[in-house]
Motif scaffolding. Structure first.
Motif, PDB file in Angstrom:
ATOM      1  N   GLY A 251       0.813  -1.222   0.000  1.00 29.98           N
ATOM      2  CA  GLY A 251       0.000   0.000   0.000  1.00 29.98           C
ATOM      3  C   GLY A 251       0.839   1.262   0.000  1.00 29.98           C
ATOM      4  O   GLY A 251       0.606   2.183   0.778  1.00 29.98           O
ATOM      5  N   VAL A 252       1.834   1.311  -0.888  1.00 33.41           N
ATOM      6  CA  VAL A 252       2.733   2.472  -0.922  1.00 33.41           C
ATOM      7  C   VAL A 252       2.085   3.632  -1.676  1.00 33.41           C
ATOM      8  O   VAL A 252       2.027   4.749  -1.175  1.00 33.41           O
ATOM      9  N   HIS A 253       1.611   3.332  -2.881  1.00 30.93           N
ATOM     10  CA  HIS A 253       1.077   4.395  -3.739  1.00 30.93           C
ATOM     11  C   HIS A 253      -0.454   4.368  -3.713  1.00 30.93           C
ATOM     12  O   HIS A 253      -1.085   3.738  -4.548  1.00 30.93           O
ATOM     13  N   LEU A 254      -0.997   5.013  -2.710  1.00 31.16           N
ATOM     14  CA  LEU A 254      -2.451   5.054  -2.510  1.00 31.16           C
ATOM     15  C   LEU A 254      -2.905   6.498  -2.552  1.00 31.16           C
ATOM     16  O   LEU A 254      -2.303   7.351  -1.894  1.00 31.16           O
ATOM     17  N   THR A 257      -8.787   8.645  -2.223  1.00 34.44           N
ATOM     18  CA  THR A 257      -9.975   7.825  -2.475  1.00 34.44           C
ATOM     19  C   THR A 257      -9.719   6.384  -2.072  1.00 34.44           C
ATOM     20  O   THR A 257     -10.569   5.724  -1.441  1.00 34.44           O
ATOM     21  N   GLU A 258      -8.540   5.903  -2.441  1.00 31.93           N
ATOM     22  CA  GLU A 258      -8.215   4.511  -2.109  1.00 31.93           C
ATOM     23  C   GLU A 258      -8.089   4.296  -0.601  1.00 31.93           C
ATOM     24  O   GLU A 258      -8.491   3.260  -0.074  1.00 31.93           O
ATOM     25  N   ILE A 259      -7.508   5.283   0.070  1.00 31.02           N
ATOM     26  CA  ILE A 259      -7.382   5.169   1.527  1.00 31.02           C
ATOM     27  C   ILE A 259      -8.762   5.095   2.163  1.00 31.02           C
ATOM     28  O   ILE A 259      -8.997   4.282   3.068  1.00 31.02           O
ATOM     29  N   ASP A 260      -9.690   5.914   1.656  1.00 36.79           N
ATOM     30  CA  ASP A 260     -11.058   5.858   2.178  1.00 36.79           C
ATOM     31  C   ASP A 260     -11.708   4.512   1.893  1.00 36.79           C
ATOM     32  O   ASP A 260     -12.433   3.967   2.736  1.00 36.79           O
ATOM     33  N   LEU A 261     -11.469   3.977   0.697  1.00 38.63           N
ATOM     34  CA  LEU A 261     -12.048   2.663   0.361  1.00 38.63           C
ATOM     35  C   LEU A 261     -11.536   1.584   1.320  1.00 38.63           C
ATOM     36  O   LEU A 261     -12.300   0.710   1.742  1.00 38.63           O
ATOM     37  N   LEU A 262     -10.250   1.639   1.638  1.00 37.41           N
ATOM     38  CA  LEU A 262      -9.699   0.665   2.580  1.00 37.41           C
ATOM     39  C   LEU A 262     -10.370   0.803   3.943  1.00 37.41           C
ATOM     40  O   LEU A 262     -10.756  -0.194   4.566  1.00 37.41           O
ATOM     41  N   GLY A 282       8.981   3.390  -2.667  1.00 43.15           N
ATOM     42  CA  GLY A 282       8.332   4.624  -2.229  1.00 43.15           C
ATOM     43  C   GLY A 282       8.042   4.587  -0.744  1.00 43.15           C
ATOM     44  O   GLY A 282       8.456   3.660  -0.045  1.00 43.15           O
ATOM     45  N   MET A 283       7.330   5.629  -0.287  1.00 41.31           N
ATOM     46  CA  MET A 283       7.011   5.732   1.135  1.00 41.31           C
ATOM     47  C   MET A 283       5.505   5.663   1.324  1.00 41.31           C
ATOM     48  O   MET A 283       4.767   6.496   0.783  1.00 41.31           O
ATOM     49  N   ALA A 284       5.037   4.694   2.071  1.00 41.93           N
ATOM     50  CA  ALA A 284       3.598   4.521   2.278  1.00 41.93           C
ATOM     51  C   ALA A 284       3.046   5.656   3.151  1.00 41.93           C
ATOM     52  O   ALA A 284       3.718   6.123   4.060  1.00 41.93           O
ATOM     53  N   PRO A 285       1.811   6.059   2.862  1.00 43.87           N
ATOM     54  CA  PRO A 285       1.190   7.150   3.638  1.00 43.87           C
ATOM     55  C   PRO A 285       0.628   6.626   4.958  1.00 43.87           C
ATOM     56  O   PRO A 285      -0.595   6.641   5.176  1.00 43.87           O
ATOM     57  N   VAL A 286       1.508   6.176   5.830  1.00 34.20           N
ATOM     58  CA  VAL A 286       1.053   5.443   7.020  1.00 34.20           C
ATOM     59  C   VAL A 286       0.218   6.310   7.953  1.00 34.20           C
ATOM     60  O   VAL A 286      -0.827   5.876   8.441  1.00 34.20           O
ATOM     61  N   GLN A 287       0.669   7.548   8.175  1.00 36.36           N
ATOM     62  CA  GLN A 287      -0.116   8.384   9.097  1.00 36.36           C
ATOM     63  C   GLN A 287      -1.504   8.660   8.527  1.00 36.36           C
ATOM     64  O   GLN A 287      -2.489   8.672   9.272  1.00 36.36           O
ATOM     65  N   ASP A 288      -1.582   8.846   7.221  1.00 37.85           N
ATOM     66  CA  ASP A 288      -2.896   9.067   6.584  1.00 37.85           C
ATOM     67  C   ASP A 288      -3.799   7.846   6.766  1.00 37.85           C
ATOM     68  O   ASP A 288      -5.008   7.979   6.996  1.00 37.85           O
ATOM     69  N   LEU A 289      -3.220   6.664   6.632  1.00 34.78           N
ATOM     70  CA  LEU A 289      -4.001   5.436   6.826  1.00 34.78           C
ATOM     71  C   LEU A 289      -4.487   5.335   8.272  1.00 34.78           C
ATOM     72  O   LEU A 289      -5.661   5.009   8.530  1.00 34.78           O
ATOM     73  N   LEU A 290      -3.596   5.624   9.202  1.00 32.96           N
ATOM     74  CA  LEU A 290      -3.971   5.553  10.621  1.00 32.96           C
ATOM     75  C   LEU A 290      -5.058   6.587  10.935  1.00 32.96           C
ATOM     76  O   LEU A 290      -5.987   6.311  11.707  1.00 32.96           O
TER      77      LEU A 290
END
Lengths: 436, 436
Positions: A251-254, A257-262, A282-290
């Protein structure tokens, strides 16, 4: 009751605090009977481990790996992902035998137990051989056959998907229930749409989750966007692959919209920071996911792109690169990372463990804090993420059974495992390079 | 000749290859007498260390740290640089006593010796106390007083710069020549232009280099660009601070012109990847620097922003984040990183060491490769960067003297050091928090 008492030290509790607490383990049930001070039964325990100067943490969960790739540790570094896979790794993997798979899994199990990992999720081939290692090692695992359909004719493609379903059905519940399974189509680009749909249906039929690689590199995203005009997670949603219980690696390049779908679907992400850095994915958007409540677990990926299976390294990497990705030194703080490696890992895999509380699985690691690099002890949470290394783990316990005590393994013989692995790796490379 | 022979193992040679080789050390001279197979004098050595199954590497060089900050390890994590410095670190530093400096340096020395570091560059206060630790510990170091002038009146500002020059003059050559010094204005933004010029003149007068923080964060670059219309390295050039022998820490935000200025002037950069990630400062353009021939060394920075002084962690971080920064998995390969931590480190500091060859300083670390996480051994160079951790170092030798043998320190007592450090750290925080 046959019990094991861990007494005199601290424990990492589910609320993220570290408290002085004993832990009483019901060895028959494989569960935690009690946690705290002045617990009944501690003095009468069948066996006692003194944890003075230590902190007891949940056994760590490595939520995405290809464990047998330990045989390829350091074989092909400093190479871009596509070249690395096609020119270096795949030719060697083509030469792997089921014996190699088992030997590599054994080496990985030794390394994981020695660094406090009790549970892992594995996607590879010959998973029955991995299962036999998990059984012997006393670990907990979620296993699956990684199916690839691109470049195969219809019969071969269908057979590989069917094998992924069959393996999941057959191994589920093995090792006295310590093994669970998933159907594992390799990724959204290496498995064709009809086969992805068959995998989703097959998983539903046998009631196991789906695990796949998702959005690891730009090269995995762009073809889907170009061909379908939608993002990979929108494609996954259309196929029915987004669902509670399913967990996707990388889940690096999200995009947002995709983060919301998850988040909406309850699909988890397994963050693999070392692999993503080493392959420059790349660098995953971990804080955004959290931030939106996605369950984010941690994985080492295979040892060929890491190059270890040590979740302490991975925790440090996650905290470090998470800050760069967010441009914020407060992002991905230590307490979030610890949760990723413990409770969130267990949740992502749908397995017991990850929390030190009454009734939870007795999957535990005892970390010795009495070391120069862990002095002074301003903050144990900080130390666990930024300063502890795998070699500071003194004891590892899974399902109530001690797998390592005072750095000595009880279920596997590291010297024999290393000897077999060295020989198998040398043979493997000789065969693979002889073939090319 | 009083000699120490390291026999039976491999050695990392200056050309970046690992070969089966013995190393014969002249203990009186503190130098390497011979390297290779069938060396004369090995069988007659005064003392022998069996290095079978090990690789002998140059003692690692930590080219930028604030060693006494070990007392603040884990004290204030997950906080942006400016807040971290102003609200967390500086108030505690204001309460530091010279005794604290010495105790913290002792803890740092123990940690560095245990992880194979023989040499470090330190910028802090009360450097005479750090020097006494270096002397006792048997390490090699480049020390300097970090001078800050912003927020000070003229007399105080001048006094601080003068102290940096005086300390450099007084300590240079201490510890039987194992200590060298530099004049250390803290940074281009925390020291005013006239004082920077005085520091450069003072360093020239006593023939020592300049060490300062440069281009660590955007906040260090923008004010110079806004006020002067030039980039920080252009400003440094105008002041006369760019010169062969000078070495700047961080160098995260450098444009192409600045990178060329560094290369042309022979100014070195000390890359601190862990600190730059943890404080979200950014990713240094390491491959770009290497491409034009800038000497790039490695530093841990202080333990409060890392949180350890282990150069094996730093090597792994450098290789990992260097790939992300370049967007290329082939960037900052393992062999480059090993050079950064050894020969380039020694070169940046102008100190002996960093190379295993006849006549070079006998600064060495023996790494035990017989471990599950280092099996199989496809590539020792890869292992040293991606898989070895500090705890795999078995013996550490500086200037021909064994500082650690079989993980036992010979010059410092870790238990006593940890005890004193824990007490001092607790007192320090109580004083600092009592003051605020």
């Amino acid at each position: 009751m046959d019990t094991l008492a861990l007494t005199g030290g601290k424990a990492l509790l589910p609320d993220g605090t570290v408290e002085t607490a004993d832990v009483l383990v019901d060895r028959e049930g494989g569960t935690i009977a009690a946690v705290g001070g002045d617990i009944d039964g501690v003095n009468e325990a069948t066996e006692t481990i003194d944890t003075t100067g230590c902190v007891v943490i949940p056994g760590l969960v490595n939520a995405h790996t290809h464990v047998s790739m330990t045989l390829l540790r350091g074989y092909a570094d400093d190479t871009p992902l596509e070249t690395w896979l096609r020119e270096e790794i795949w030719p060697v993997e083509a030469a792997l035998t089921p014996d190699d798979i088992e030997i590599g899994a054994e080496l990985g199990a030794v390394e994981m137990i020695r660094s406090g990992t009790t549970t892992f999720a594995d996607m590879y081939f010959s998973e029955d051989r991995v299962a036999s290692v998990v059984d012997r090692a006393g670990m907990r695992a979620l296993l699956g056959h990684g199916a690839v359909t691109i470049g195969k004719d219809e019969a071969a493609a269908r057979a590989d998907i069917e094998e992924s379903v069959t393996v999941a059905a057959e191994l589920d519940g093995a090792a006295d229930g310590r093994i669970r399974t998933a159907v594992m189509p390799h990724s959204l680009t290496t498995v064709g749409e009809r086969y992805l749909r068959e995998a989703v249906e097959g998983a539903a039929d046998i009631d196991v989750p789906i695990h796949l690689h998702a959005n690891e590199t730009v090269d995995e995203v762009d073809p889907i966007v170009e061909e379908r005009g939608i993002r990979p997670m929108e494609y996954a949603e259309g196929i029915g692959a987004l669902a509670e219980g399913n967990f996707f690696a990388h889940g690096v390049h999200l995009d947002a919209t995709e983060i919301d779908l998850l988040a909406e679907s309850g699909t988890s992400i397994v963050h693999c920071p070392a692999s993503n850095m080493k392959l420059a994915s790349g660098m995953a958007p971990v804080q955004d996911l959290l931030d939106v409540g996605v369950t984010v677990a941690l994985g080492t990926d295979g040892a060929a792109s890491n190059n270890d299976l040590d979740l302490f390294d991975e925790m440090r990497d996650a905290a470090m690169v998470g800050k760069i990705a967010a441009g914020d030194a407060a992002a991905v703080p230590a307490e979030s990372v610890l949760r990723m490696a413990t409770a969130a890992g267990a949740d992502a895999l749908g397995l017991p463990g990850g929390r030190i509380a009454e009734g939870e699985a007795a999957d535990l690691a005892v970390v010795d804090l009495d070391a120069p690099h862990l002095t002074p002890a301003h903050d144990v949470i900080s130390h666990l993420v930024y300063a502890v290394r795998g070699s500071d783990v003194r004891d590892t316990i899974c399902n109530g059974r001690v797998l390592m005590r005072d750095r000595e393994l009880t279920t596997l013989d590291p010297d024999r495992v290393m000897e077999r692995a060295s020989a198998a790796a040398a043979d493997l490379i000789a065969r693979a390079e002889g073939d090319t």
